[in-house]
Scaffold this motif. Structure first.
Motif, PDB file in Angstrom:
ATOM      1  N   PRO A 311      -5.781  -1.581  -6.026  1.00 47.04           N
ATOM      2  CA  PRO A 311      -4.563  -0.417  -4.626  1.00 47.04           C
ATOM      3  C   PRO A 311      -3.440  -0.583  -3.996  1.00 47.04           C
ATOM      4  O   PRO A 311      -2.846   0.238  -3.709  1.00 47.04           O
ATOM      5  CB  PRO A 311      -5.578  -1.260  -4.404  1.00 47.04           C
ATOM      6  CG  PRO A 311      -6.905  -1.724  -4.500  1.00 47.04           C
ATOM      7  CD  PRO A 311      -6.772  -2.177  -6.052  1.00 47.04           C
ATOM      8  N   VAL A 312      -3.250  -1.121  -5.260  1.00 51.40           N
ATOM      9  CA  VAL A 312      -1.427  -1.755  -4.776  1.00 51.40           C
ATOM     10  C   VAL A 312      -0.634  -0.442  -5.383  1.00 51.40           C
ATOM     11  O   VAL A 312       0.315  -0.473  -5.170  1.00 51.40           O
ATOM     12  CB  VAL A 312      -1.112  -2.778  -5.619  1.00 51.40           C
ATOM     13  CG1 VAL A 312      -0.899  -4.380  -5.110  1.00 51.40           C
ATOM     14  CG2 VAL A 312      -1.517  -3.298  -6.749  1.00 51.40           C
ATOM     15  N   GLY A 313      -1.656   0.021  -5.902  1.00 53.26           N
ATOM     16  CA  GLY A 313      -0.183   1.421  -6.258  1.00 53.26           C
ATOM     17  C   GLY A 313       0.037   2.142  -5.721  1.00 53.26           C
ATOM     18  O   GLY A 313       1.055   3.019  -5.646  1.00 53.26           O
ATOM     19  N   ILE A 314      -0.840   1.704  -4.455  1.00 50.15           N
ATOM     20  CA  ILE A 314       0.097   2.660  -2.661  1.00 50.15           C
ATOM     21  C   ILE A 314       0.679   2.009  -2.939  1.00 50.15           C
ATOM     22  O   ILE A 314       1.784   3.225  -2.725  1.00 50.15           O
ATOM     23  CB  ILE A 314      -1.023   2.869  -1.960  1.00 50.15           C
ATOM     24  CG1 ILE A 314      -2.483   3.180  -2.106  1.00 50.15           C
ATOM     25  CG2 ILE A 314      -0.343   3.655  -0.463  1.00 50.15           C
ATOM     26  CD1 ILE A 314      -3.887   3.351  -1.224  1.00 50.15           C
ATOM     27  N   VAL A 315       1.519   1.230  -2.235  1.00 51.13           N
ATOM     28  CA  VAL A 315       2.437   0.764  -2.386  1.00 51.13           C
ATOM     29  C   VAL A 315       3.599   0.384  -3.065  1.00 51.13           C
ATOM     30  O   VAL A 315       5.272   1.335  -2.523  1.00 51.13           O
ATOM     31  CB  VAL A 315       2.532  -1.439  -2.054  1.00 51.13           C
ATOM     32  CG1 VAL A 315       3.837  -1.836  -1.844  1.00 51.13           C
ATOM     33  CG2 VAL A 315       0.970  -1.174  -0.917  1.00 51.13           C
ATOM     34  N   ALA A 316       3.584   1.329  -4.945  1.00 48.65           N
ATOM     35  CA  ALA A 316       4.354   1.832  -5.848  1.00 48.65           C
ATOM     36  C   ALA A 316       4.973   3.291  -5.486  1.00 48.65           C
ATOM     37  O   ALA A 316       5.661   3.156  -5.125  1.00 48.65           O
ATOM     38  CB  ALA A 316       3.602   1.815  -7.143  1.00 48.65           C
ATOM     39  N   LEU A 361       4.924  -0.057 -16.706  1.00 46.02           N
ATOM     40  CA  LEU A 361       4.081  -1.166 -15.904  1.00 46.02           C
ATOM     41  C   LEU A 361       5.248  -2.153 -15.285  1.00 46.02           C
ATOM     42  O   LEU A 361       4.801  -2.101 -14.414  1.00 46.02           O
ATOM     43  CB  LEU A 361       2.748  -1.807 -16.639  1.00 46.02           C
ATOM     44  CG  LEU A 361       1.895  -2.841 -16.162  1.00 46.02           C
ATOM     45  CD1 LEU A 361       1.146  -2.046 -15.990  1.00 46.02           C
ATOM     46  CD2 LEU A 361       1.474  -3.757 -17.240  1.00 46.02           C
ATOM     47  N   LEU A 362       6.267  -2.120 -16.183  1.00 39.83           N
ATOM     48  CA  LEU A 362       7.178  -3.269 -15.462  1.00 39.83           C
ATOM     49  C   LEU A 362       7.725  -2.399 -14.148  1.00 39.83           C
ATOM     50  O   LEU A 362       7.790  -2.848 -13.383  1.00 39.83           O
ATOM     51  CB  LEU A 362       8.179  -3.971 -16.422  1.00 39.83           C
ATOM     52  CG  LEU A 362       9.462  -4.003 -16.083  1.00 39.83           C
ATOM     53  CD1 LEU A 362       9.491  -5.235 -15.407  1.00 39.83           C
ATOM     54  CD2 LEU A 362      10.471  -4.122 -17.268  1.00 39.83           C
ATOM     55  N   VAL A 363       8.387  -0.983 -14.831  1.00 37.44           N
ATOM     56  CA  VAL A 363       8.297  -0.469 -13.358  1.00 37.44           C
ATOM     57  C   VAL A 363       7.650  -0.344 -12.041  1.00 37.44           C
ATOM     58  O   VAL A 363       8.473  -0.561 -11.249  1.00 37.44           O
ATOM     59  CB  VAL A 363       9.116   1.636 -14.442  1.00 37.44           C
ATOM     60  CG1 VAL A 363       9.531   1.819 -13.413  1.00 37.44           C
ATOM     61  CG2 VAL A 363       9.855   0.603 -15.225  1.00 37.44           C
ATOM     62  N   ALA A 364       6.402   0.290 -12.482  1.00 37.18           N
ATOM     63  CA  ALA A 364       5.275   0.269 -11.688  1.00 37.18           C
ATOM     64  C   ALA A 364       5.552  -1.163 -10.367  1.00 37.18           C
ATOM     65  O   ALA A 364       5.269  -0.774  -9.501  1.00 37.18           O
ATOM     66  CB  ALA A 364       4.025   0.467 -12.268  1.00 37.18           C
ATOM     67  N   TYR A 365       5.062  -2.138 -11.058  1.00 35.62           N
ATOM     68  CA  TYR A 365       5.256  -3.519 -10.456  1.00 35.62           C
ATOM     69  C   TYR A 365       7.194  -3.468 -10.086  1.00 35.62           C
ATOM     70  O   TYR A 365       6.400  -3.895  -8.341  1.00 35.62           O
ATOM     71  CB  TYR A 365       4.938  -4.206 -11.315  1.00 35.62           C
ATOM     72  CG  TYR A 365       3.754  -4.562 -11.338  1.00 35.62           C
ATOM     73  CD1 TYR A 365       2.699  -5.344 -10.311  1.00 35.62           C
ATOM     74  CD2 TYR A 365       3.365  -4.893 -12.681  1.00 35.62           C
ATOM     75  CE1 TYR A 365       1.741  -5.399 -10.220  1.00 35.62           C
ATOM     76  CE2 TYR A 365       1.712  -4.096 -12.708  1.00 35.62           C
ATOM     77  CZ  TYR A 365       0.812  -5.025 -11.793  1.00 35.62           C
ATOM     78  OH  TYR A 365      -0.376  -5.508 -11.058  1.00 35.62           O
ATOM     79  N   THR A 366       7.708  -3.626 -10.448  1.00 34.66           N
ATOM     80  CA  THR A 366       8.883  -3.454  -9.687  1.00 34.66           C
ATOM     81  C   THR A 366       8.979  -1.730  -8.079  1.00 34.66           C
ATOM     82  O   THR A 366       9.653  -2.777  -7.276  1.00 34.66           O
ATOM     83  CB  THR A 366      10.078  -3.246 -10.287  1.00 34.66           C
ATOM     84  OG1 THR A 366      10.162  -1.272 -10.770  1.00 34.66           O
ATOM     85  CG2 THR A 366      10.345  -3.742 -11.173  1.00 34.66           C
ATOM     86  N   TRP A 367       8.310  -0.931  -8.527  1.00 34.40           N
ATOM     87  CA  TRP A 367       8.423  -0.442  -7.074  1.00 34.40           C
ATOM     88  C   TRP A 367       7.681  -0.633  -5.827  1.00 34.40           C
ATOM     89  O   TRP A 367       7.467  -0.549  -5.142  1.00 34.40           O
ATOM     90  CB  TRP A 367       7.955   1.586  -8.452  1.00 34.40           C
ATOM     91  CG  TRP A 367       8.417   2.145  -8.610  1.00 34.40           C
ATOM     92  CD1 TRP A 367      10.309   1.444  -8.789  1.00 34.40           C
ATOM     93  CD2 TRP A 367       8.469   2.745  -9.155  1.00 34.40           C
ATOM     94  NE1 TRP A 367      10.786   2.875  -9.794  1.00 34.40           N
ATOM     95  CE2 TRP A 367       9.915   3.293 -10.059  1.00 34.40           C
ATOM     96  CE3 TRP A 367       7.159   3.742  -9.504  1.00 34.40           C
ATOM     97  CZ2 TRP A 367       9.777   4.340 -10.305  1.00 34.40           C
ATOM     98  CZ3 TRP A 367       7.455   5.135 -10.108  1.00 34.40           C
ATOM     99  CH2 TRP A 367       8.615   4.980 -11.139  1.00 34.40           C
ATOM    100  N   ILE A 368       6.164  -1.607  -6.647  1.00 34.30           N
ATOM    101  CA  ILE A 368       5.484  -2.256  -5.446  1.00 34.30           C
ATOM    102  C   ILE A 368       6.584  -3.148  -4.535  1.00 34.30           C
ATOM    103  O   ILE A 368       6.332  -3.494  -3.904  1.00 34.30           O
ATOM    104  CB  ILE A 368       4.386  -2.736  -6.299  1.00 34.30           C
ATOM    105  CG1 ILE A 368       3.125  -2.158  -6.919  1.00 34.30           C
ATOM    106  CG2 ILE A 368       3.771  -3.920  -5.329  1.00 34.30           C
ATOM    107  CD1 ILE A 368       2.160  -2.477  -7.693  1.00 34.30           C
ATOM    108  N   GLY A 369       7.418  -3.668  -5.701  1.00 33.72           N
ATOM    109  CA  GLY A 369       8.764  -4.851  -5.182  1.00 33.72           C
ATOM    110  C   GLY A 369       8.966  -4.142  -3.850  1.00 33.72           C
ATOM    111  O   GLY A 369       9.230  -4.555  -3.016  1.00 33.72           O
ATOM    112  N   LEU A 370       9.460  -2.774  -4.207  1.00 29.06           N
ATOM    113  CA  LEU A 370      10.313  -2.310  -3.508  1.00 29.06           C
ATOM    114  C   LEU A 370       9.907  -1.968  -1.992  1.00 29.06           C
ATOM    115  O   LEU A 370      10.185  -1.743  -0.575  1.00 29.06           O
ATOM    116  CB  LEU A 370      11.518  -1.426  -4.034  1.00 29.06           C
ATOM    117  CG  LEU A 370      11.879  -1.787  -5.195  1.00 29.06           C
ATOM    118  CD1 LEU A 370      13.023  -0.110  -5.388  1.00 29.06           C
ATOM    119  CD2 LEU A 370      12.879  -2.182  -5.097  1.00 29.06           C
ATOM    120  N   GLY A 371       8.552  -1.136  -2.702  1.00 31.68           N
ATOM    121  CA  GLY A 371       7.650  -1.009  -1.351  1.00 31.68           C
ATOM    122  C   GLY A 371       7.280  -1.953  -0.239  1.00 31.68           C
ATOM    123  O   GLY A 371       7.107  -1.713   0.709  1.00 31.68           O
ATOM    124  N   ALA A 372       6.671  -2.913  -0.799  1.00 30.24           N
ATOM    125  CA  ALA A 372       6.771  -3.878   0.201  1.00 30.24           C
ATOM    126  C   ALA A 372       8.022  -4.540   1.463  1.00 30.24           C
ATOM    127  O   ALA A 372       7.785  -4.665   2.287  1.00 30.24           O
ATOM    128  CB  ALA A 372       6.277  -5.726  -0.947  1.00 30.24           C
TER     129      ALA A 372
END
Length: 617
Positions: A311-316, A361-372
């Motif tokens: 679900p956190v893919g939405i935040v990414a 995967l690393l890039v996607a998680y950094t995008w999650i951080g930016l979104g949050a």
């Protein structure tokens, strides 16, 4: 020249002692120390979680090869992976107190995983300034199934993603320092670009996936400061450092081959053999129709990544959207890098292709951080505006409730009426700014805590082996079958091992385990191990050519799949094969029909590929 004399150009020279003192002040600067807290904490937690799940010893397939060539400072299959091999050799020395050589290579994997997590935390922290969210993102990455699974055994892909994270950090730091208002910082900013060239050279020497990054790096550099191409000293420094790094690392291949290292893949001590390994010529044809079925491939890649993110893919997606406006250069760098890897991996044939998606995967998680972080900032901004609008100017208002407009009005009144008693003055930001700052910290902490709880909630699942009842498990702590197998096969003849001076023709995936037992542990040096790679590299021929060469001269054994043109089913029609008490091992007794001429089989499986497999019915 003394430390007080001037250096060329009129700049006062700096003594070695002053340089060390300046370096010490920079390293111990509270801002620097504070910036390192979150990455270091995430790295420590990653080590704490991963180490109990590490593979306890030798494995098979590529893992066993890296567990062998690392301690021996040998050469691995194309492209040779010299950076990883050299690091493995150093680690096998420094980590001597921890287990056998195979386990030390697995422990190195946990260390590189911790470095990758620290890099992810550093990226989010640098881009957002939100330390708690950055720490949460690092822990989420560490607890993701793909990342944790690949952190449990020796493999160069984890070092690759760690180097990419460091490379991104250096490029972003260069970009930020080039935009500083301090001329001294701007003048020295290009040093970070040279450091990025060094790290990129190490990345190329570690894994050829790094060759997919130059378009993203080049466009990022030009978008950040296109005038860099006019600074010829910087350009030459970057090119020189990159060339020197590649030269130093790839010289390991011919040097160690010429020194007759215990395990050398191919013949990199000759020019043609060197090019064969470095250019991965045996993998030509593995990239299948890259521009075909793009829709199907894109859908498959999206299914993989969304399945890993949940679900956190939405935040990414939110982070990507907001960063297109707020951080366009990082989107350019990270997005193009992830796209290039996904485009390549979607058409590449490999037995464990998921390993190639670590950088996306690393890039996607950094995008999650930016979104949050952006959601936190937007939410606090909305609350601040609502709070400010809820108050009306009035004499009975508390000073702590006054808005910025009220403070400005008070300043104007005081300036116009100097005889009035001084009204309460501010020292620092106004109450609204202080309220917003406090609210940001609170909301950031709550969001980070929610993300961490979600990540740590799967720890118990990850710490179990993967099986049907527990598909989310990743632990390899109980996997000792390969170690037991190699010690049984290479045991002394009087203890049930292969007969003296035996020849065993095996598949790549088990020959690497045999090499570890023989080359690293020193078991049974009298046994000749011939596998798919040595047959190809030494031009020995097919499986049956090995049988015919040694039958009647030495005891011959084999370990093959049942299927395929060189599998057991095909071989049983021509040879008398008898099973042994050793799992998977058959003795080749004799050739049944000497008159039959066997044709050429399909190409032997290259490392990481399976060519001989059952055809679909």
């Amino acid at each position: 020249m003394s430390s007080r004399e001037a250096a060329p150009g009129g700049t006062p020279a700096m003594s070695g002692r002053r340089r060390l003192a300046l370096l010490y002040r920079r390293v111990t600067d509270p801002a620097v120390v504070l910036a390192l807290v979150a990455p270091m904490a995430a790295a420590v937690v990653t080590m704490y979680l991963v180490i109990p799940t590490l593979l306890p010893g030798v494995a098979d397939w590529d893992t066993a090869e890296f567990q062998t060539v690392g301690p021996l400072l040998g050469t691995a299959h194309p492209t040779g992976y010299p950076a990883y091999v050299i690091l493995g050799w150093v680690a096998s020395i420094l980590l001597q107190p921890f287990g056998d050589p195979a386990y030390r290579m697995n422990l190195l994997q946990a260390i590189t995983a911790a470095a990758a997590v620290a890099g992810a935390v550093g990226l989010v922290q640098l881009l957002t300034g939100k330390r708690w969210i950055a720490l949460a993102i690092g822990l989420m990455l560490a607890c993701s199934q793909l990342f944790w699974r690949l952190a449990t055994h020796a493999d160069p892909h984890m070092l690759h993603v760690a180097l990419v994270a460091v490379l991104f950090l250096l490029l972003l730091t260069w970009d930020r320092r080039r935009r500083s208002e301090d001329p001294e910082i701007v003048d020295r900013a290009d040093r970070w670009l040279v450091a990025a060239a060094l790290v990129y050279g190490v990345a190329v020497a570690n894994h050829s996936l790094a060759l997919l990054l130059p378009p993203a790096i080049g466009l990022f550099v030009l978008a950040a400061d296109w005038r860099v191409v006019l600074r010829w000293r910087t350009v030459l420094a970057c090119v020189g450092v990159l060339a020197a790094t590649l030269t130093v690392f790839f010289l390991e291949l011919p040097i160690r081959a010429a020194m007759h290292a215990p395990l050398v893949y191919g013949h990199p001590d000759t020019w043609s053999g060197f090019l064969y390994v470095v250019l991965a010529e045996q993998f030509r044809g593995s990239l299948v129709d890259p521009f075909g079925n793009l829709g199907t491939k894109a859908s498959a890649v999206m299914d993989l990544i969304t399945g890993w993110l949940g679900p956190v893919g939405i935040v990414a997606a939110i982070g990507l959207a907001t960063s297109l406006v707020r951080r366009p250069r990082y989107v350019l760098l990270s997005g193009l890098s992830a796209f290039a890897v996904c485009f390549f991996a979607a058409s590449y044939a490999n037995a464990d292709i998921e390993r190639y998606y670590l950088v996306p995967l690393l890039v996607a998680y950094t995008w999650i951080g930016l979104g949050a972080a952006d959601l936190v900032g937007f939410g606090v901004w909305i609350a601040t505006q609502a709070r400010a609008a809820a108050y009306r100017p009035g004499a009975d208002r508390l000073e702590t409730d006054r808005t910025e407009a009220d403070w400005a009005e008070a300043d104007r009144t005081e300036a116009a009426e100097p005889s009035r008693a001084e009204s309460p003055r501010r020292d620092g930001p106004g109450p609204t700014a202080r309220w917003a700052e406090t609210a940001t910290l609170v909301v950031e902490g709550v969001v980070a805590a929610a993300l961490v709880v979600g990540a740590l909630g799967v720890v118990q699942v990850r710490q179990l082996p993967q099986n049907d009842p527990n598909p989310g498990g990743v632990s390899e702590a109980t996997m000792t079958s390969d170690a037991r197998w190699v010690h049984a096969v290479l045991a002394p003849p009087d203890r049930g091992g292969l007969p003296e001076n035996s020849v065993i023709e095996s598949r790549w995936d088990v020959s690497t385990t045999l090499w570890y037992g023989q080359k690293v542990e020193g078991l049974r040096p009298d046994v000749l191990i011939v596998d798919d790679s040595t047959r190809k590299n030494d031009r020995i021929g097919e499986v049956w050519d090995v049988f015919d060469l040694y039958l009647g001269k030495r005891p011959v054994f084999t370990d093959r799949f049942d299927w395929g043109c060189d599998g057991l089913e095909a071989l049983l029609a021509t040879y008398d094969l008898k099973p042994t008490v050793l799992p998977g091992i058959y003795q080749v007794v004799a050739r049944i029909n000497p008159q039959i001429t066997l044709g050429k089989c399909d190409p032997a499986p290259a490392p990481g590929q399976w060519v001989s497999e059952p055809l679909p019915t």
